[in-house]
Design a protein around this motif. Structure first.
Motif, PDB file in Angstrom:
ATOM      1  N   VAL A   1      12.668  -6.836  -8.842  1.00 48.52           N
ATOM      2  CA  VAL A   1      11.835  -6.078  -7.912  1.00 48.52           C
ATOM      3  C   VAL A   1      10.492  -5.896  -8.612  1.00 48.52           C
ATOM      4  CG1 VAL A   1      11.575  -3.983  -6.561  1.00 48.52           C
ATOM      5  CG2 VAL A   1      13.865  -4.879  -7.030  1.00 48.52           C
ATOM      6  N   ALA A   2       9.445  -6.487  -8.039  1.00 46.92           N
ATOM      7  CA  ALA A   2       8.127  -6.464  -8.676  1.00 46.92           C
ATOM      8  C   ALA A   2       7.248  -5.416  -8.004  1.00 46.92           C
ATOM      9  CB  ALA A   2       7.472  -7.836  -8.594  1.00 46.92           C
ATOM     10  N   PHE A   3       6.647  -4.564  -8.819  1.00 43.26           N
ATOM     11  CA  PHE A   3       5.742  -3.523  -8.336  1.00 43.26           C
ATOM     12  C   PHE A   3       4.344  -3.878  -8.815  1.00 43.26           C
ATOM     13  CE2 PHE A   3       9.919  -1.663  -8.631  1.00 43.26           C
ATOM     14  CZ  PHE A   3      10.021  -0.800  -7.541  1.00 43.26           C
ATOM     15  N   SER A   4       3.506  -4.377  -7.913  1.00 39.90           N
ATOM     16  CA  SER A   4       2.156  -4.799  -8.276  1.00 39.90           C
ATOM     17  C   SER A   4       1.192  -3.671  -7.917  1.00 39.90           C
ATOM     18  CB  SER A   4       1.788  -6.070  -7.514  1.00 39.90           C
ATOM     19  OG  SER A   4       0.524  -6.546  -7.904  1.00 39.90           O
ATOM     20  N   LEU A   5       0.530  -3.101  -8.939  1.00 39.36           N
ATOM     21  CA  LEU A   5      -0.236  -1.880  -8.685  1.00 39.36           C
ATOM     22  C   LEU A   5      -1.737  -2.065  -8.802  1.00 39.36           C
ATOM     23  CD1 LEU A   5      -0.380   0.661 -11.617  1.00 39.36           C
ATOM     24  CD2 LEU A   5       0.337  -1.699 -11.991  1.00 39.36           C
TER      25      LEU A   5
ATOM     26  N   ASP B   1      -7.727  -6.749  -7.830  1.00 39.95           N
ATOM     27  CA  ASP B   1      -6.921  -6.029  -6.852  1.00 39.95           C
ATOM     28  C   ASP B   1      -5.526  -6.633  -6.820  1.00 39.95           C
ATOM     29  OD1 ASP B   1      -5.905  -5.597  -3.857  1.00 39.95           O
ATOM     30  OD2 ASP B   1      -7.443  -4.090  -4.263  1.00 39.95           O
ATOM     31  N   LYS B   2      -4.546  -5.810  -6.586  1.00 41.75           N
ATOM     32  CA  LYS B   2      -3.165  -6.268  -6.499  1.00 41.75           C
ATOM     33  C   LYS B   2      -2.969  -7.263  -5.361  1.00 41.75           C
ATOM     34  CE  LYS B   2      -1.869  -2.275  -3.638  1.00 41.75           C
ATOM     35  NZ  LYS B   2      -1.877  -2.995  -2.367  1.00 41.75           N
ATOM     36  N   SER B   3      -3.856  -7.205  -4.342  1.00 45.72           N
ATOM     37  CA  SER B   3      -3.706  -8.065  -3.172  1.00 45.72           C
ATOM     38  C   SER B   3      -4.389  -9.411  -3.329  1.00 45.72           C
ATOM     39  CB  SER B   3      -4.265  -7.360  -1.927  1.00 45.72           C
ATOM     40  OG  SER B   3      -3.564  -6.157  -1.689  1.00 45.72           O
TER      41      SER B   3
ATOM     42  N   ASN C   1       0.800  -1.220   0.000  1.00 49.12           N
ATOM     43  CA  ASN C   1       0.000   0.000   0.000  1.00 49.12           C
ATOM     44  C   ASN C   1       0.835   1.274   0.000  1.00 49.12           C
ATOM     45  OD1 ASN C   1      -2.433  -1.500   0.034  1.00 49.12           O
ATOM     46  ND2 ASN C   1      -2.220  -1.793   2.240  1.00 49.12           N
ATOM     47  N   ILE C   2       1.775   1.309  -0.904  1.00 46.87           N
ATOM     48  CA  ILE C   2       2.596   2.500  -1.113  1.00 46.87           C
ATOM     49  C   ILE C   2       1.922   3.345  -2.189  1.00 46.87           C
ATOM     50  CG2 ILE C   2       4.858   3.337  -1.840  1.00 46.87           C
ATOM     51  CD1 ILE C   2       5.989   0.637  -0.878  1.00 46.87           C
ATOM     52  N   ARG C   3       1.754   4.617  -1.934  1.00 51.66           N
ATOM     53  CA  ARG C   3       1.074   5.489  -2.883  1.00 51.66           C
ATOM     54  C   ARG C   3       2.032   5.935  -3.989  1.00 51.66           C
ATOM     55  NH1 ARG C   3      -3.646   7.764  -1.218  1.00 51.66           N
ATOM     56  NH2 ARG C   3      -3.834   8.165  -3.451  1.00 51.66           N
TER      57      ARG C   3
ATOM     58  N   SER D   1      -2.141   2.882  -5.669  1.00 52.47           N
ATOM     59  CA  SER D   1      -1.199   2.335  -4.692  1.00 52.47           C
ATOM     60  C   SER D   1      -0.575   1.074  -5.258  1.00 52.47           C
ATOM     61  CB  SER D   1      -1.902   2.032  -3.368  1.00 52.47           C
ATOM     62  OG  SER D   1      -2.817   0.959  -3.525  1.00 52.47           O
ATOM     63  N   LEU D   2       0.511   0.653  -4.680  1.00 51.70           N
ATOM     64  CA  LEU D   2       1.185  -0.551  -5.154  1.00 51.70           C
ATOM     65  C   LEU D   2       1.843  -1.305  -4.008  1.00 51.70           C
ATOM     66  CD1 LEU D   2       4.376   0.429  -5.125  1.00 51.70           C
ATOM     67  CD2 LEU D   2       3.791   1.378  -7.345  1.00 51.70           C
ATOM     68  N   THR D   3       2.122  -2.559  -4.274  1.00 51.48           N
ATOM     69  CA  THR D   3       2.884  -3.420  -3.365  1.00 51.48           C
ATOM     70  C   THR D   3       4.205  -3.749  -4.032  1.00 51.48           C
ATOM     71  OG1 THR D   3       0.945  -4.394  -2.297  1.00 51.48           O
ATOM     72  CG2 THR D   3       2.961  -5.705  -2.283  1.00 51.48           C
TER      73      THR D   3
END
Length: 321
Positions: free
Chosen positions: A126-130, A107-109, A64-66, A75-77
C-alpha cells in the motif's frame, strides 16, 4: 498495359522510393537526437508499465486525503493493490513515497511519481504518496515534520485498518529532495523499527546526504544544487548554517537504523560521492545497505529503470515482505 506499367515504374523509382528513404532518414534522426528525459514521467512510464499492465489495471487510487491541517499541502494519495487474503486480514506492508523537486517544487500527482506509486502497489505494497510544505513558504524542518506526521497518520489504528496496513511493516521511498527526507526519516531516532516514527526500510534515489559546509566538498555540488540547499535551510552560507547538520542524514546514522537502498547515477545533479559517503557511514555502523549507481546522468526516478526496479523490489520484499 505496358504503357501503364512503365508509368508506374517511373513513379515508384522517382517519387515513392526517395520519399520512403526520406521518411527513414527523418525517423532515424528523431530517434538519435532525442535528448535526456526532461522529467521523471516518461522514464517511470517506460519502466513501470512495460510488464505490469494487468496488475496496474487492478490498482485503486484514493486521492487528496488529508493527513494534517497545518497546510493544504498536507495531503496524500493512496495506491492500493488488488484485494487479497492479506488485505482482508490487514497484513499488507506499506511504503511512504516522497516526491522530489528541490524542496521547493514537485507534486505527488506528477505522472512519474503516480506511476511509481502504482508500481509499488503492483508489488503488494500500500503506497502513500504525499505532498509536503515547500520552500519558500516553509523551511527545514517543516518538510521533515510533514513526512513524520504522515507516517504517524498511517500508523494510527483507524487508518491502518482503513487501508488494511500492517503498522509494523512500513518503509519509505524518496527521490532527490524526497530522498533526503526519506533518509532523514530513516536515520532519525534509535531503537525499534516497527513503531512510532521509525521505518523498517529506506529507498533513497539521488538524495543529498550532506548539506553542511563539508558536504560541499563531497563531489562538489554545482551552484544550482547549492542554491536549493541554502534556500531549504534558510541560510546565506553553509559555513554559518547551524541547521545544516540536522538536515544531513549522514550525521544521524547509528547501528539501530533500518536497511537502506541507495540509488542514482555516477554523474548527475547530486554527486555520487554523497551516496558513497552514506554507504560508508552505514557500513561503519553495520547497517545493511545496497549502493547501486548506474552510468550516466539520470537523476532520481529517471534512473529507476527496469533493472533498478527489480533490485528495489527484492530489497523491499526482503525487509518488508
Amino acid at each position: 498495359m505496358n504503357t501503364r506499367r512503365a508509368r508506374w515504374y517511373r513513379y515508384v523509382r522517382h517519387f515513392s522510393l526517395p520519399a520512403f528513404l526520406a521518411a527513414v532518414v527523418v525517423a532515424v534522426l528523431v530517434m538519435t537526437t532525442t535528448g535526456p528525459l526532461d522529467s521523471g514521467a516518461r522514464a517511470a512510464r517506460a519502466t513501470t508499465h512495460s510488464d505490469a499492465e494487468p496488475q496496474l489495471a487492478r490498482v485503486s487510487l484514493s486521492s487528496n486525503i488529508r493527513y494534517g491541517t497545518a497546510s493544504p499541502n498536507q495531503s496524500l494519495t493512496v495506491c492500493s493493490p488488488a484485494a487479497s487474503a492479506d488485505s482482508a486480514a490487514g497484513n499488507r506492508p506499506a511504503v511512504l513515497e516522497i516526491h522530489g523537486g528541490g524542496w521547493a517544487h514537485g507534486d505527488k500527482s506528477g505522472a512519474g511519481w503516480t506511476d511509481v506509486c502504482r508500481w509499488l502497489a503492483t508489488q503488494g505494497y500500500v503506497a502513500f504518496s504525499l505532498n509536503y510544505r515547500l520552500v519558500p513558504a516553509a523551511r527545514f524542518p517543516a518538510q521533515l515534520d510533514d513526512v513524520t506526521a504522515a507516517l504517524r497518520w498511517i500508523r494510527t489504528p483507524k487508518n491502518a485498518k482503513r487501508f488494511a496496513v500492517d503498522p509494523h511493516r512500513l518503509g519509505v521511498f524518496g527521490g532527490s529532495a524526497g530522498g533526503n527526507l526519506a533518509a532523514l526519516l530513516g536515520m532519525r531516532g534509535t531503537g525499534d523499527l516497527h513503531s512510532g516514527t521509525r521505518v523498517a526500510a529506506v529507498v533513497d534515489l539521488s538524495g543529498p546526504i550532506d548539506l553542511t559546509a563539508a558536504g560541499q566538498r563531497r563531489g562538489r555540488p554545482g551552484a544550482y544544487l547549492q542554491r536549493l540547499e541554502l534556500a531549504y535551510l534558510h541560510c546565506r552560507t553553509f559555513a554559518r548554517c547551524a541547521q545544516s547538520k540536522a538536515a544531513s542524514p549522514l550525521y544521524a546514522v547509528d547501528p539501530s537504523d533500518p536497511p537502506v537502498f541507495i540509488g542514482g547515477s555516477e554523474n548527475e545533479l547530486v554527486p555520487s560521492a554523497q551516496g558513497k559517503a552514506f554507504a560508508s557511514a552505514l557500513r561503519a555502523a553495520r547497517v545493511p545497505h545496497t549502493l547501486d549507481l548506474v552510468p550516466g546522468h539520470r537523476h532520481s526516478i529517471k534512473a529507476f529503470d527496469r533493472r533498478m526496479r527489480a533490485k528495489v523490489a527484492a530489497f523491499l520484499n526482503r525487509w518488508l515482505g
